[in-house]
Write a protein that holds these residues in place. Sequence first.
Motif, PDB file in Angstrom:
ATOM      1  N   GLU A 110       0.716  -1.224   0.018  1.00 54.10           N
ATOM      2  CA  GLU A 110      -0.022  -0.007  -0.125  1.00 54.10           C
ATOM      3  C   GLU A 110       0.911   1.332   0.008  1.00 54.10           C
ATOM      4  N   GLU A 112      -9.182 -19.286   2.408  1.00 52.40           N
ATOM      5  CA  GLU A 112      -9.082 -18.112   1.886  1.00 52.40           C
ATOM      6  C   GLU A 112      -8.114 -17.841   0.626  1.00 52.40           C
ATOM      7  N   ARG A 124       6.117 -12.593   5.015  1.00 53.94           N
ATOM      8  CA  ARG A 124       5.472 -12.387   6.590  1.00 53.94           C
ATOM      9  C   ARG A 124       6.006 -13.402   7.458  1.00 53.94           C
TER      10      ARG A 124
HETATM   11  N1  5CA Z   1      -2.775  -5.693   0.998  1.00 57.75           N
HETATM   12  C1  5CA Z   1      -3.727  -6.640   0.953  1.00 57.75           C
HETATM   13  C2  5CA Z   1      -4.442  -6.851  -0.351  1.00 57.75           C
HETATM   14  S1  5CA Z   1      -3.475  -6.710  -1.637  1.00 57.75           S
HETATM   15  C3  5CA Z   1      -3.375  -7.862   1.621  1.00 57.75           C
HETATM   16  O1  5CA Z   1      -2.268  -8.202   1.846  1.00 57.75           O
HETATM   17  N2  5CA Z   1      -4.248  -8.691   1.834  1.00 57.75           N
HETATM   18  S2  5CA Z   1      -4.006 -10.110   2.660  1.00 57.75           S
HETATM   19  O2  5CA Z   1      -3.499 -10.123   3.792  1.00 57.75           O
HETATM   20  O3  5CA Z   1      -5.364 -10.795   2.652  1.00 57.75           O
HETATM   21  O4  5CA Z   1      -3.392 -11.232   1.606  1.00 57.75           O
HETATM   22  C4  5CA Z   1      -3.999 -11.492   0.435  1.00 57.75           C
HETATM   23  C5  5CA Z   1      -4.038 -12.923   0.144  1.00 57.75           C
HETATM   24  O5  5CA Z   1      -2.775 -13.268   0.127  1.00 57.75           O
HETATM   25  C6  5CA Z   1      -4.829 -13.983   1.038  1.00 57.75           C
HETATM   26  O6  5CA Z   1      -5.964 -13.978   0.565  1.00 57.75           O
HETATM   27  C7  5CA Z   1      -4.082 -15.088   1.002  1.00 57.75           C
HETATM   28  O7  5CA Z   1      -4.732 -15.982  -0.091  1.00 57.75           O
HETATM   29  C8  5CA Z   1      -2.707 -14.660   0.736  1.00 57.75           C
HETATM   30  N3  5CA Z   1      -1.729 -15.036   1.705  1.00 57.75           N
HETATM   31  C9  5CA Z   1      -1.758 -14.289   2.706  1.00 57.75           C
HETATM   32  N4  5CA Z   1      -0.927 -14.559   3.530  1.00 57.75           N
HETATM   33  C10 5CA Z   1      -0.237 -15.820   3.257  1.00 57.75           C
HETATM   34  C11 5CA Z   1       0.638 -16.580   3.688  1.00 57.75           C
HETATM   35  N5  5CA Z   1       1.323 -16.428   4.927  1.00 57.75           N
HETATM   36  N6  5CA Z   1       1.013 -17.597   2.811  1.00 57.75           N
HETATM   37  C12 5CA Z   1       0.461 -18.051   1.554  1.00 57.75           C
HETATM   38  N7  5CA Z   1      -0.483 -17.067   0.994  1.00 57.75           N
HETATM   39  C13 5CA Z   1      -0.913 -15.871   1.964  1.00 57.75           C
END
Ligand code: 5CA
Length: 440
Positions: free
Chosen positions: A111, A281, A140
């Motif tokens: 962002e 998700e 992360r």
């Molecule tokens: N900035 C926002 C939208 S761009 C964002 O980061 N959204 S989020 O945190 O929901 O992550 C978006 C998508 O990334 C999730 O729906 C999930 O499908 C995927 N995601 C999030 N964390 C992980 C993870 N640790 N490992 C794999 N996929 C992940």
Amino acid sequence: MRLSQLLLPTLRENPSEAQIVSHRLMLRAGMIRQSSAGIYCWLPLGFRVLKKIEQIVREEQDAAGCQELLMPTIQPAELWRESGRYDDYGKEMLRIKDRHEREMLYGPTNEEQITEIFRASVRSYKELPKLLYHIQWKFRDEVRPRFGVMRGREFLMKDSYSFDIDQAGARRAYNKMFVAYLRTFARMGLKAIPMAADTGPIGGDLSHEFIILAETGESAVFVHRDLVEFDVLGSEVDYDTDLQPVVDRWTSLYAATDEKHDKAKFEAIPEAKRVQARGIEVGHIFYFGTKYSAPMNAKVMDAEGKEVNLHMGSYGIGVSRLAGAIIEASHDDNGIIWPESVAPYDVGVINLRSGDAACDAAAADLYAKLGKAGKDALLDDRTESAGAKFATMDLIGLPWTLTVGPRGLKAGTIELKHRATGEKQELPVDAALNKLTARG
Ligand code: 5CA
């Protein structure tokens, strides 16, 4: 590709570290190899699937009018100080210092970076609206990385960002992504259901998670059965309209994760229409107004010549998570069952008797003809037993297999097998080829 040349380290036994079926099968099918906790190498077979998933995501983003760019994985800490998230993000953020002791970080999302690009490049409401996206690795430092690529520390995400002059404009962008997401997941053979969601560290007041139903999902979900049966790809989408009717259709029926579950509302649905399941998700969309544009001072001139903060949203898809999620939704006891749209190869060719001149020639001819017809084939030319070859094909889950053997060749036939149904047919070579190539 000839299997004898492919780096495909398949495993016969179930790896003990893998708790869920997609992780087991990705390891057994030689798709990935762990580098350290939650960080994976994508081996050739897995990489092909990842690229196919990425391409579907890209095509649907482009169709919705979203422009692709590429931002770096490493970002400067100052940007995150501007939004206030540098301190808020906590231990999940991987913080790095460069040789000049400058604070950097490996981006968990973008962002701030995109807002910085925007404020430096766009001055007037006339340049709005804009939708931008990239497909880039994120990091992360999850407390409990688990389930292979499903909850990794390093993972591939498609993240889009919308910029509008006001809330009504931002709503149109949100709806575009909402519909593009439905199409994206449907093209991968998935039933993804949008559910109202909390916004977590991204923030904002309007948010949906896109969740596919699978036994091993991390969240409990409660949905109206009709949502599972809605058709997505059957109708054309006109992205020049506001798409509110489509979004209303999907959000008018009950669908919630346990965080947002309302027992009374769910129980008001006729019992036969209630589905209680688990979900994964695969996407998450957010509208957060001026949460980033205000502190970061991202403004444009409106029609009256007044400076106003941009209204923004962000929209994520877990590209690498999808590889696991698709397997969770599509496998059997023998292995993966790839939907055609994301399969690493379109068709496997088994030469039952490698080394036999007639079989080798017939298999090579078939392989060449498939290539000419635009089909990606994987030819099993190894000197393994028939049983081992069938087991490998079932494990890696290619949608179709053609088997060439000495008995069939005498009769002028080969066997065509459909992985999803297990259906087998003895067909003349040309008929088998026609059947495959007629499938577009
Ligand atoms: N900035 C926002 C939208 S761009 C964002 O980061 N959204 S989020 O945190 O929901 O992550 C978006 C998508 O990334 C999730 O729906 C999930 O499908 C995927 N995601 C999030 N964390 C992980 C993870 N640790 N490992 C794999 N996929 C992940």
